[in-house]
Design a protein around this motif. Sequence first.
Motif: not given
Length: 259
Positions: A42-45, A50-52, A73-76, A83-84
């Motif tokens: 849940v925390e990672q999602v 938020q970053r997206y 960063h999200n794609l990593a 979306g990214s």
Amino acid sequence: MKLKTCNLKLHPSRFCTFLNYAALVLLLSASMAGVQAAPPTVEQVKELRQRYEQAIRLYQEGEYSKSIELFEHNLAVDSASKGSLLFSGLAYLQLGQFEKADERFVRFLKLEPLNEVGLIGAIKARQTLGQAAEVERLRKILQDERDSGKNPRLNALLSYERQTIRLPDGSQISILENLDKNGTYVWAYLLVASDKKVVKRRLELAPAPPETAGVKFLLGEVQSEGGKTTGYKIHRFYTALPSFEKAREEAVKLLESKQ
């Protein structure tokens, strides 16, 4: 968000495609906000989302390099984040990094092969990279999808920007291709160095009037002063529809000149 109709002073009516395309992009940013983390805690999602959302805000503000950092960063974490992938490709386009943009669009279109924003982005990247065969393949997919009438967003888009050429003085030439082939085929705009995309000159490849014997198409220029149309200058006549490349080349030469 509804697609905007165009009512801009000093801007030709067809130039509203820029507004419509921007609205399309924003619509998709909302629909693609959900990304999956691995492992899907849940925390990672929450952090990915938020970053997206922060990256999208930076993109909308024109901070393309900063937005790319967040998308990457999200794609990593999730290499299949639609979306990214899409918006990092669009950001790379804005920065003129066409090979990187194309790589993102290739990955995105494997996941969403009929997405109109991804198709248009890939067309624009490959047009500049000189990949003519790939451009034609993608254009056919885009046109077939519009002709099918299944995509309401694409149905609302009259034309799209196929190439942007930046000039040394900071101005740019924008080449648009119409999806609706009942009228003008290609528009070419010379935009002054301005954040507001003010049109200085505009050319069109369009059918010639019926009374023009032996001539089927023309490359003409709508002349204006103070935001009002004052005349129409014909630069070229054609007995058959020229290719996009020929029309683009001749329009660019005219816009780069002082004619």
